[in-house]
Structure formats: structure tokens, C-alpha cells
Design a protein around this motif. Structure first.
Motif, mmCIF file in Angstrom:
data_model
loop_
_atom_site.group_PDB
_atom_site.id
_atom_site.type_symbol
_atom_site.label_atom_id
_atom_site.label_comp_id
_atom_site.label_asym_id
_atom_site.label_seq_id
_atom_site.Cartn_x
_atom_site.Cartn_y
_atom_site.Cartn_z
ATOM 1 N N ASP B 308 0.838 -1.199 0.000
ATOM 2 C CA ASP B 308 0.000 0.000 0.000
ATOM 3 C C ASP B 308 0.869 1.244 0.000
ATOM 4 N N GLN B 309 1.584 1.450 -1.103
ATOM 5 C CA GLN B 309 2.586 2.513 -1.138
ATOM 6 C C GLN B 309 2.003 3.906 -1.113
ATOM 7 N N ASP B 310 0.724 4.029 -1.468
ATOM 8 C CA ASP B 310 0.183 5.379 -1.612
ATOM 9 C C ASP B 310 -0.420 5.917 -0.323
ATOM 10 N N SER B 311 -0.524 5.077 0.681
ATOM 11 C CA SER B 311 -1.273 5.528 1.852
ATOM 12 C C SER B 311 -0.471 6.572 2.628
ATOM 13 N N GLU B 312 -1.196 7.574 3.097
ATOM 14 C CA GLU B 312 -0.598 8.695 3.836
ATOM 15 C C GLU B 312 -0.621 8.311 5.312
ATOM 16 N N ILE B 313 0.523 7.930 5.849
ATOM 17 C CA ILE B 313 0.474 7.454 7.231
ATOM 18 C C ILE B 313 1.072 8.421 8.241
ATOM 19 N N ASN B 314 1.843 9.414 7.783
ATOM 20 C CA ASN B 314 2.528 10.270 8.752
ATOM 21 C C ASN B 314 1.741 11.562 8.975
ATOM 22 N N PRO B 315 1.444 11.883 10.236
ATOM 23 C CA PRO B 315 0.585 13.033 10.507
ATOM 24 C C PRO B 315 1.227 14.351 10.082
ATOM 25 N N LYS B 316 0.365 15.274 9.678
ATOM 26 C CA LYS B 316 0.796 16.605 9.241
ATOM 27 C C LYS B 316 0.828 17.553 10.430
ATOM 28 N N PHE B 317 -0.065 17.353 11.386
ATOM 29 C CA PHE B 317 -0.310 18.379 12.396
ATOM 30 C C PHE B 317 0.437 18.095 13.681
ATOM 31 N N LYS B 318 0.712 19.188 14.374
ATOM 32 C CA LYS B 318 1.383 19.052 15.653
ATOM 33 C C LYS B 318 0.415 19.519 16.731
ATOM 34 N N LYS B 319 0.363 18.807 17.841
ATOM 35 C CA LYS B 319 -0.484 19.250 18.942
ATOM 36 C C LYS B 319 0.356 19.410 20.197
ATOM 37 N N PRO B 320 -0.008 20.362 21.058
ATOM 38 C CA PRO B 320 0.783 20.556 22.278
ATOM 39 C C PRO B 320 0.507 19.451 23.305
ATOM 40 N N VAL B 321 1.540 19.148 24.096
ATOM 41 C CA VAL B 321 1.351 18.295 25.260
ATOM 42 C C VAL B 321 1.018 19.203 26.427
ATOM 43 N N ASP B 322 -0.071 18.933 27.098
ATOM 44 C CA ASP B 322 -0.504 19.778 28.200
ATOM 45 C C ASP B 322 -1.093 18.861 29.260
ATOM 46 N N ASN B 323 -0.385 18.741 30.379
ATOM 47 C CA ASN B 323 -0.816 17.798 31.412
ATOM 48 C C ASN B 323 -1.651 18.458 32.498
ATOM 49 N N SER B 324 -2.127 19.668 32.233
ATOM 50 C CA SER B 324 -2.799 20.397 33.319
ATOM 51 C C SER B 324 -4.103 19.734 33.752
ATOM 52 N N SER B 325 -4.674 18.897 32.880
ATOM 53 C CA SER B 325 -5.918 18.228 33.285
ATOM 54 C C SER B 325 -5.663 16.883 33.977
ATOM 55 N N CYS B 326 -4.379 16.483 34.095
ATOM 56 C CA CYS B 326 -4.075 15.187 34.736
ATOM 57 C C CYS B 326 -4.019 15.339 36.237
ATOM 58 N N GLU B 327 -4.876 14.613 36.915
ATOM 59 C CA GLU B 327 -4.856 14.625 38.373
ATOM 60 C C GLU B 327 -4.662 13.208 38.874
ATOM 61 N N GLY B 328 -4.117 13.095 40.065
ATOM 62 C CA GLY B 328 -3.978 11.774 40.644
ATOM 63 C C GLY B 328 -3.684 11.880 42.128
ATOM 64 N N VAL B 329 -3.669 10.686 42.766
ATOM 65 C CA VAL B 329 -3.222 10.590 44.156
ATOM 66 C C VAL B 329 -1.801 10.043 44.082
ATOM 67 N N TYR B 330 -0.858 10.666 44.786
ATOM 68 C CA TYR B 330 0.537 10.272 44.653
ATOM 69 C C TYR B 330 1.142 9.849 45.986
ATOM 70 N N TYR B 331 2.023 8.843 45.890
ATOM 71 C CA TYR B 331 2.867 8.403 47.006
ATOM 72 C C TYR B 331 4.189 9.118 46.828
ATOM 73 N N ILE B 332 4.625 9.872 47.833
ATOM 74 C CA ILE B 332 5.901 10.600 47.721
ATOM 75 C C ILE B 332 6.772 10.291 48.939
ATOM 76 N N ARG B 333 7.995 9.803 48.667
ATOM 77 C CA ARG B 333 8.980 9.636 49.744
ATOM 78 C C ARG B 333 10.054 10.685 49.536
ATOM 79 N N THR B 334 10.287 11.501 50.525
ATOM 80 C CA THR B 334 11.221 12.614 50.348
ATOM 81 C C THR B 334 11.843 13.017 51.677
#
Lengths: 383, 383
Positions: B308-334
Motif C-alpha cells: 500500500d505505497q500510496d497511503s498517507e500514514i505520517n501526521p501533518k499536524f502538531k499538537k501541544p502536550v498539556d498535562n494540566s488536566s491530569c490529576e492523581g493521588v501520589y505516594y511521595i517519599r522525600t
């Protein structure tokens, strides 16, 4: 591509929903022209018909997708669709495992194909992965937890120490088991899926009825207690292996090591593993049933046909199922332990014994001769 | 199809072996014309050359398969191959995650494609399954055990109660960990794979360096003891999710429920899960590395190009990585627990705390400000 949909129940309604929603450009190239429904009460949009001929004999329809279930009329409908030069996609494992040789031959005569990803493993891209792996390598063997109902029953029995009948009744109440649970608990559902997996993995038609099949109907809480005590987990496993001139295939409860990936597959999930020389073991886990996952698989097959109509996907050749090379160690609980004295390696109790390594075919003969309805057998992975 | 192979080490020699063996008709359509090797000692057959130009500038070669590893000269070689109108297949995750935007743009200008199934998950048909699922549905999110070395270290520490350094040293002795283990234990190897999985799953180029990344270098036997006591299992997890206008992605040790499929993935295996609306959760488990599984993936991509040589597989667009909506409960040893007092929900000991549900971005800032080299963080799946 114009599609005729046979059946608008759990799977069929999922198929029409996915195609009507048209989320991707590929799906938007598809159009459901007509839908066969069972009665007037299901006639909710203008594409619906009560007359199968409206679909099977419509020259504009390229693909017939069958989501009716049952042997007939599904089988005759698909024969007619193939004769009329239509590609076929089916989610109907029982029908296809029973008639695949006829359907494949007829498809070949008419230059069309039969696709059946949804028949086995629901939404798991199992069949597609077999096709892909086989471009580079032979599949040597596969094994899988193909049935969600028995996985649910075994998981709950094992966790709660409850009896088979209590859990079955509860599963029926909760909708996880059918009112007539025979196909699930006696292993026939898995047998159909093993047959179709073998067709795909080994590129050969086989007879489903030649697959040695044991279910879990007679399993007891004590069987599972012994299993747990030994650090093992019980799963109903379907498996197949390629041996050049023949194929071995069986369905049997297995006591697997707790560390086996299969031992930790959640209640309502399926898991299937293929083995090949270069890829090694590859395991696929997902929802083995359900409206949208199964419908997703049907739509994938429709896209396969649209993208690559000329590919020859249905095997020409038939190979025998021959389990004479399958050996294992078996756990047997029976009221007639004397029938197995020749192969007994260890007596666990008056009614429970562990065999020495024995051919499954020999064990099957002994079980047949013992005529003990309450007998339970499981293969023991390792002790 | 004529192939030029760059590199003849662990993966490259697997590729030439699979293609030379020609087990299937598809593979027999392929031919390795030339192989770039490092020095005279590797020149064992007449196709071998020490001069990359023999491959990159040969108009007869359709596909360049790169199995060299490292950023340079792999990157410049592939830029030159693309400029010369050759399709590219690569197993080099670090190079591709770093330069994918340039490579994809150049490929598009020259009407060719960049394929990279082998860069992530070795023999697991992960990338191919993402491509297939995306024909019908959007991928909402993915998560995975992408790194065998850390899975091995965590499994052994957990089983034996040993220290990180002891197990790492042993793993290095046994060849399961590199002499410089930084990329594995600090999570960078997973970061590259998460970046490339996001490219494929969400059809957007992202910057790998924007992926929040925590490794397991500072994990202690006590951390794992607490985890075990709570009925949880520790795995280094890479994950990504799609939010329309942005993508969130991170690499972090997670304390998962013991019943999670991921908690029971054997030491040397990888497991990756995708989630989409219609298919639901689908998990792929297999050998994440090794000569033949990875080479199998390279050969699969070569066949993809051929078919399938003609298929367009590589994306054209770039999107930002933004983790501001990621929430969780964390174990922290410090050693500086006071730095986290604003988010502390529970003090496990003087140096260990569990946070309330908090944004990962906020936690990352606090960790940065605390400047505690020995700090260990894990996300807690559920308590």
C-alpha cells in the motif's frame, strides 16, 4: 460500498450505529442500504425490511453483514448472498464453524470472500493479527480464554468457594449467562471459536466436531480448592496446534500457574495467545463480547473488503484434526476411579486422581468407557 | 521490492534472516540488495558494504530499513534516503521521537512514508492495531508497560525484597540491563515510546521533551513493601490521552491493584492497552524486545509499504502536550516532606506521604522546588 445488514439485535444495532455515526473517513465511505428485521415492531427507519430478498437479491448491495445468529435461516441467506456475488461478513460463530467449508467453496466460485473477525473474541483484533502475523511467519499454536461466561463463573467460584450451580444461577439472574447455558458451560461456544481460529491460523478448514471438548458443568468447589492450594488457577482453555499434515485442537479446563498471564484475566474479558517462530508469544486481551466491540469487528471487516476486494482469504484445503500427539497430566474426579487405574500417578482422595503424562485421546476413551456423568477433568499445567 | 538495510546488529541480522529465509510468499517478494555494516569484520556476505552511499543513493533500492540505533548518523542517513525518494522503516525510537517532525515533513515532500512499528513494543502488533482501530474509531487514551528492564527490576525487587542497586547490578550481569542504564531507569526509553505511540494513536506530532517523566532510580525496598501491603503492584507506566486541542502524556511509576492485568505481566514482557469508544479496552502483551520479534515488526512494515505505497500514514499536524488536566493521588517519599504540606492527605511516616487528588503539573513544580535527588514518586491507582 453499499451494505445489507441481516439482523438488528445486540450486534446489528451496534453496526448500524457505528456506520451511521461515520466517525472516520473510512466509515463515511460505507452506507447501510437495507436492514432485515424480525417483525413490524423493529421497523423504526425506512431502510428496514421484513423480506430478506430485498437485501440478498439487490444488485446494488456489495456486502451482506450477518448478525442474526442461529444456524438457519442465516446459513441459507449467506449461501444466496454469495451466489449473487456479494461479499459476506458474519459474527455468527456457530453457523460458520458448522458450514465454513460450503461457504468458502461457494465464495471462491463467485470471486467473493467470507470475513468473520467478529465471530471470535468480539472486539479483540485476534483474527486480524493472525492474518498479519501470517504474512511473515507460520502460526505454530494458539490458546485462549474464549468464553466470558465460564471465565465469570470460574472466577466467582474460586473467589467465594461457592458451588457451580449457585454461581450459574446468579450469573443467569445478572444476565452474564444464558437461560440455556449449554453452549457455554459444556465448551461448545469455545469449540466453534477454536475451529474458526484454526481456520485462520493454519489456513485450513477443519471439522469442529473433531475437537475434543470438555466443559465445566461438573466442576465442584473442592476441585477448585485443590487447584488453589497448589498455587494454580482454573480457566476453560481452547487450544490448537499445527503439525504439518494435521492439526490438534481441544477445549479443556486447565489448572494454570497463578503467574500465567491467563490466570489474571478479569472476569468479563477474553484473552488469546498466538505463538510463532519469529514473533514468539503474543497475547491479546479485550472484551470478548458486547454490542459495540463486536460491531466494531464487523465494520473492520467491511472496510477490509472495501480496501482489498481481490485478496483470497478463505482457505482451499482441509486438514484432519488428530489429537494423538497431545499429552498432558490430568486431574480427574470420578465415582469410578478404577477406570483410570492404568494411568493413575497419584491418588488425591477416593474420588480424585492425578494421571501420569498420558495421551488426551486415551483419556477421552477411558472417560467414554467410565460413563460417569459427574466426572470432572482438568489439564494440570505444572505441579 | 529491493531493500537496503542499515545496520546488522541484533535487529538488523534478524531482518536479513527473516527475509533470506522467505517463509511466506509475501516475504519472498522482498530482496535485501545491500547491507551497511560497521567494519570489515562484519563483512560476511557480498551484499555488505561499509559505504552508506551504496544504499542511500542506489536508485534501485525502494526501501531503507534502519536498525543502527543512536541519533547520528542514523538521522542524516534517513533524511538522505527520504530526499532520494525512498520509503523508510526504522526501529530507532530515540532518533525518531527526536526528529519525527522533520522526517515526516521530508517524507511528505517526497511522496514517501516513514514506518516505525518496531520502535515501540518490539514484536507486539501495537502500532498496527492502532492504525486498524483508527479506521473505525478515535483512540481516547493508552497506557503501557513499555520497558522490559524496569519491569524485570521491579518484579525482582518486589518478589525478593531486595534493594534497587542490588537488583540493577544483577540485571546488568545477566544482560537484562545496559551498562549505562539511564535511559531505562530514568524513564527516557518509555518517554520515546509514549511519544511515538501518541503520534500514531492521536495522529499528531508531539514533542517528546514535553512528556512529564519520572523513573524508578530512587525506589526503595520500603516503598515496595508499602505498595505490597496495600494490595498493589508497582509498574513503570507510560500513558497518553487525547483532549481534542491537546494531548496529555506522562511516564510515572504506578501502584496498581493486584487484579489489574498489568500487575501480572511477566518480567520480560511488555503490555500496552488502548481505549476507544466502540472497542473499549484492548490489551496487547508480548516480547517488547529481542532480535526476531523486533525484526518481525520491521519486515511487517516493509510488507505494508509494498502492499500500500500510496497511503498517507505520517501526521501533518502538531499538537501541544498539556498535562494540566491530569490529576492523581501520589505516594511521595522525600527528605523534604514540608515541601508537600499543601497537598498532603496522609502521613505514612516521617518521610512518606500520600497526597490528596492533585494536578500532576503542580506536583512536578513542587518536586522541582524541593530539590531532593533521592525523592521517589508513584501514582496510586486506588486505595
Amino acid at each position: 460500498m453499499k451494505i445489507g445488514l441481516l439482523g438488528h439485535g445486540v450486534v446489528g444495532s451496534g453496526v448500524s450505529r457505528i456506520i451511521d455515526d461515520g466517525k472516520t473517513w473510512e466509515v463515511r465511505e460505507l452506507e447501510i442500504k437495507k436492514i432485515l428485521v424480525k417483525d413490524e415492531s423493529e421497523m423504526t427507519d425506512e431502510r428496514m425490511t421484513l423480506n430478506a430478498a430485498d437485501i440478498l437479491d439487490d444488485p446494488e448491495i456489495d456486502i451482506v453483514a450477518e448478525c442474526m445468529g442461529g444456524l438457519e435461516p442465516a446459513h441459507s441467506f449467506l449461501m444466496r448472498a454469495l451466489k449473487n456475488g456479494k461479499h459476506v461478513v458474519t459474527s455468527n460463530k456457530k453457523m460458520l464453524a458448522t458450514y465454513c467449508e460450503d461457504l468458502f467453496d461457494l465464495a471462491r466460485e463467485n470471486n467473493v470472500t467470507v470475513h468473520y473477525e467478529a465471530s471470535c473474541g468480539g472486539g479483540i483484533p485476534w483474527m486480524a493479527s493472525l492474518d498479519r502475523t501470517r504474512r511473515v511467519d507460520d502460526i505454530d499454536s494458539f490458546r485462549g480464554i474464549f468464553n466470558g461466561t465460564t471465565n465469570y463463573i470460574l472466577s466467582r467460584m474460586s473467589k467465594e468457594g461457592s458451588s457451580f450451580l449457585d454461581v450459574l444461577k446468579d450469573a443467569q439472574k445478572l444476565g452474564y449467562a444464558e437461560q440455556d447455558p449449554t453452549d457455554d458451560i459444556d465448551g461448545y461456544d469455545v469449540r466453534y471459536k477454536v475451529a474458526l481460529s484454526a481456520v485462520k491460523a493454519f489456513d485450513s478448514v477443519i471439522s469442529a466436531s473433531d475437537i475434543i471438548t470438555f466443559g465445566i458443568r461438573s466442576i465442584s468447589a473442592d476441585d477448585l480448592a485443590w487447584c488453589r492450594e497448589k498455587g494454580l488457577t482454573c480457566k476453560l482453555i481452547g487450544k490448537g496446534a499445527y503439525h504439518g499434515d494435521h492439526i490438534s485442537a481441544c477445549v479443556i479446563p486447565m489448572f494454570l500457574k497463578n503467574s500465567d498471564v491467563f490466570s489474571n484475566i478479569p472476569m468479563n474479558f477474553n484473552a488469546i495467545e498466538s505463538s510463532s517462530g519469529t514473533l514468539g508469544a503474543a497475547v491479546f486481551v479485550g472484551q470478548g463480547a458486547g454490542s459495540l466491540p463486536t460491531a466494531h469487528a464487523v465494520v473492520q471487516n467491511v472496510i477490509d473488503i472495501w480496501k482489498d476486494q481481490d485478496s483470497e482469504i478463505n482457505p482451499k484445503f482441509k486438514k484432519p484434526v488428530d489429537n494423538s500427539s497431545c499429552e498432558g497430566v490430568y486431574y480427574i474426579r470420578t465415582e469410578k476411579p478404577e477406570a483410570f487405574s492404568a494411568v493413575c500417578a497419584e491418588k488425591v482422595s477416593d474420588s480424585v486422581l492425578i494421571t501420569k503424562k498420558t495421551s488426551l485421546v486415551e483419556i477421552q476413551k477411558m472417560i467414554h468407557d467410565a460413563q460417569d456423568e459427574s466426572l470432572f477433568i482438568a489439564e494440570v499445567d505444572s505441579l
